[in-house]
Design a protein around this motif. Structure first.
Motif, short mmCIF file in Angstrom:
data_model
loop_
_atom_site.label_atom_id
_atom_site.label_comp_id
_atom_site.label_asym_id
_atom_site.label_seq_id
_atom_site.Cartn_x
_atom_site.Cartn_y
_atom_site.Cartn_z
N VAL B 78 0.84 -1.21 0.00
CA VAL B 78 0.00 0.00 0.00
C VAL B 78 0.87 1.25 0.00
N ASP B 79 0.56 2.19 -0.90
CA ASP B 79 1.35 3.43 -1.02
C ASP B 79 0.73 4.61 -0.29
N ALA B 80 -0.59 4.58 -0.09
CA ALA B 80 -1.25 5.70 0.58
C ALA B 80 -2.57 5.21 1.17
N ILE B 81 -3.04 5.92 2.20
CA ILE B 81 -4.30 5.58 2.84
C ILE B 81 -5.24 6.77 2.73
N ALA B 82 -6.46 6.52 2.26
CA ALA B 82 -7.48 7.57 2.19
C ALA B 82 -8.63 7.17 3.10
N VAL B 83 -9.26 8.16 3.72
CA VAL B 83 -10.36 7.86 4.63
C VAL B 83 -11.41 8.96 4.58
N THR B 84 -12.67 8.59 4.79
CA THR B 84 -13.75 9.57 4.88
C THR B 84 -13.64 10.33 6.19
N ALA B 85 -13.47 11.66 6.10
CA ALA B 85 -13.38 12.49 7.31
C ALA B 85 -14.74 13.13 7.62
N GLY B 86 -15.68 13.08 6.69
CA GLY B 86 -17.01 13.64 6.87
C GLY B 86 -17.61 13.95 5.50
N PRO B 87 -18.87 14.32 5.40
CA PRO B 87 -19.83 14.36 6.50
C PRO B 87 -20.34 12.96 6.85
N GLY B 88 -20.95 12.84 8.03
CA GLY B 88 -21.46 11.55 8.48
C GLY B 88 -21.69 11.57 9.97
N LEU B 89 -21.86 10.39 10.56
CA LEU B 89 -22.07 10.27 12.00
C LEU B 89 -20.72 10.37 12.70
N TYR B 112 -4.74 10.60 3.51
CA TYR B 112 -5.59 11.60 2.86
C TYR B 112 -6.98 11.50 3.47
N ALA B 113 -7.36 12.53 4.24
CA ALA B 113 -8.68 12.56 4.88
C ALA B 113 -9.62 13.32 3.94
N VAL B 114 -10.60 12.62 3.39
CA VAL B 114 -11.36 13.19 2.27
C VAL B 114 -12.86 13.33 2.56
N ASN B 115 -13.52 14.02 1.65
CA ASN B 115 -14.95 14.28 1.74
C ASN B 115 -15.76 13.13 1.13
N HIS B 116 -16.72 12.66 1.89
CA HIS B 116 -17.56 11.53 1.48
C HIS B 116 -18.32 11.81 0.18
N LEU B 117 -18.85 13.03 0.05
CA LEU B 117 -19.65 13.36 -1.14
C LEU B 117 -18.78 13.39 -2.39
N ALA B 118 -17.59 13.99 -2.26
CA ALA B 118 -16.68 14.02 -3.42
C ALA B 118 -16.28 12.60 -3.81
#
Ligand SMILES: [Zn+2]
Lengths: 235, 345
Positions: B78-89, B112-118
């Motif tokens: 694995v070279d990078a980790i991305a995660v949903t930072a919001g919006p959400g619960l 990379y902490a990213v946007n769920h909608l995007a």
């Protein structure tokens, strides 16, 4: 060995590194709302302070609560992932036991309780003998009820609580949050990751298998099964 | 000489009731592992946050392990980790964000902490290739209903309109309950609607002719409940298929009309639809019909990629990595109300 220990089950985010003999680095920040932000950077900070790298870690220990769930899970999922990704054992220790290990000295040879904030006007608690061995709990309850329960048990034959004595000694923030209800506050208020590390390092050195990072929740999730749909028309 | 492989991105999603772990290389989907706690919420008629969060803790590491096994890779690849930072619960998001940070720490790889909608928009790249920019996105699920203008999926996404009350998926859940159908309401209503007449009952279409790109589904939900109650009060049976079809028609009509309106108003000729409701057969069919008539290219990922999953987060992460975006810091937080304009936190 290099053991990384942390606890997030109280307002404190506490992280330490232990080499089997000593605590090499330790940091504690009290901020009930920022566990998710603080934990990983605190881990990074203790590694840097000790001059250690991520691959030097040989074991992970986490406080398993009881404690407010959102903060608690921040620590437990971190422990599980680190254990999995680094291929090292994970040890879970009750947060109340960690506080008790440090409180025994302050209890001066008497039995005591550890009580922490469970929100909703309740506390998480457990009762310990003078050496810090757990006698009751962990459990969750209303402070006045907990005090009554403890008083009755301390008076029981063979217990160390002297009838008519100075009452309950209580570590953790419970006695501070409910002054005059839960007894006389003693130190410490929060768990120290250095102490958690010391407890887990003993298990690791003795070759005990990892116990995992299982949450102590004590309450069911708040959820009610709904009745039939509410009418929108007035009958 | 072979071309070097694009970076391998692990995506983690825990914003609602699905624990997702996906692996993506560039636009290539290697694995998409999703553990859902939906069955545990069914008897409550909606997602119970604490139940979802507990399930995320239990499902997290196994979901990642399954994704790795499916892709035939190890964490070391694995070279990078991305995660949903919001919006959400909040509580649910924090499990994923904490897990992602721990993977980043343990592997020594960027986060990379990213946007769920995007991410719901970016996932389409795994199926239909590079996203044309600008594009309009219609995102509809139990938690969100919005129209977005994506000028740059990695950095410039603007909100055009959103629901002013219930999300479309929420309306499905509530109507299903009124009709005695199970939770979540989307699939059973879609199923029932196949045997019904979409023109049987004229349910209201709120904000249908106004110039805004906002939605409202609360009145529609109440109108369905009222219609069903009146019918029962009159001692008549409820034609479930007709109610389901007529309700579904109203939802699909409003959503697709506004989506086409958004494309026209912004001079954009590409529309992406995502979110759980994008799996709805009538929405897909009506969108195809209206886009065709309006000369708009429609892109809808397959249903499994429309619902919440880790692959969508990995897809957005891969795009950010490809564009040399600056990774998130280890002290990044989860934000339950993260605005869509924040693609990367
Ligand atoms: Zn979603």
């Amino acid at each position: 060995m290099l053991l990384l220990a942390f606890d997030t089950a109280t307002p404190a985010v506490t992280v330490a590194l232990h080499d089997g003999a000593h605590v090499l680095a330790e940091t504690t920040t009290v901020d009930a709302r920022r566990h998710g932000e603080l934990l990983a950077s605190s881990i990074d900070a203790v590694l840097t302070e000790a001059g250690a790298g991520r691959l030097d870690i040989t074991a992970v220990a986490a406080g398993t609560g009881p404690g407010p769930y959102t903060g608690l899970r921040v620590g437990l999922v971190t422990a599980r992932v680190l254990g999995s990704a680094l291929g090292v054992p994970v040890y879970g220790v009750s947060t109340l036991d960690v506080i008790a290990a440090d409180a025994a000295a302050a209890a001066g040879g008497r039995e005591f309780i550890v009580a922490t904030d469970a929100r909703r006007r309740e506390v998480y608690w457990a009762r310990y003998d003078a050496t810090g061995r757990r006698l009751d709990g962990p459990a969750v309850g209303i402070p006045a009820d907990v005090a009554e329960t403890i008083a009755a048990r301390q008076d029981a034959p063979g217990s160390q609580g002297a009838p008519g004595g100075p009452g309950i000694l209580a570590a953790g923030t419970g006695a501070l949050l409910y002054p005059g209800v839960l007894g006389q506050p003693i130190e410490p208020s929060y768990p120290a990751a250095g102490t958690l590390a010391r407890l887990a390092a003993r298990q690791f050195a003795a070759g005990a298998p990892g116990t995992g990072a299982e949450p102590i929740y004590l309450r069911r999730p708040d959820a009610r099964v709904p009745g039939p749909p509410k009418r929108v028309t007035v009958p | 000489m072979t071309t070097p492989l694009a970076p391998l991105v692990l995506g983690i999603e825990t914003s609602c009731d699905e624990t997702g772990a996906g692996l993506v290389r560039g636009h290539e989907l290697l694995a998409d592992s999703v553990a859902s706690s939906v069955a545990e919420h069914a008897r409550f008629g909606g997602v119970v946050p604490e139940v979802a969060s507990r399930a995320h803790l239990e499902a997290m590491v196994p979901a990642v392990d399954r994704a790795l096994a499916t892709a035939g890779v190890t964490l070391a690849d694995v070279d990078a980790i991305a995660v949903t930072a919001g919006p959400g619960l909040t509580g649910a998001l924090l499990v994923g964000v904490s897990a992602a940070k721990a993977y980043a720490l343990a592997l020594g790889k960027p986060l990379y902490a990213v946007n769920h909608l995007a991410a719901h928009i970016a996932v389409d790249q795994l199926e239909h290739g590079a996203l044309p920019e600008p594009a309009i996105a219609l995102l509809v699920s139990g938690g969100h209903s919005s129209l977005l203008l994506a000028r740059d999926i990695a950095g410039d996404v603007q909100p055009l309109g959103a629901t002013i009350d219930d999300a479309a998926g929420e309306a499905y859940d509530k109507v299903a309950r009124v009709l005695g159908l199970p939770f979540p309401g989307g699939p059973p209503i879609d199923q029932e609607a196949r045997g019904g007449d979409p023109a049987a009952i004229a349910f209201p279409r709120a904000k249908y002719r106004d110039q805004t790109l906002d939605f409202s589904f609360s009145g529609l939900k109440t109108a369905v409940a009222r219609w069903v109650e009146d019918r029962r009060a009159a001692g008549a049976s409820v034609p479930v298929a007709d109610v389901a079809a007529s309700f579904q028609e109203a939802v699909a009509d409003v959503l697709t009309r506004k989506a086409v309106q958004a494309c026209r108003a912004n001079g954009v000729d590409h529309l992406v639809i995502g979110g759980g409701v994008a799996a709805n057969s009538r929405l897909r069919a009506l969108a195809a019909e209206r886009c065709e008539a309006a000369g708009i290219r429609l892109r809808v990922p397959r249903p499994g990629l429309c619902t919440d999953n880790g692959a969508m987060v990995a897809a957005l992460g891969a795009e950010l990595v490809a564009r040399d975006a600056k990774p998130s810091l280890l002290d990044v937080g989860a934000d339950s109300a993260l605005p869509v304009t924040s693609v990367l936190v």
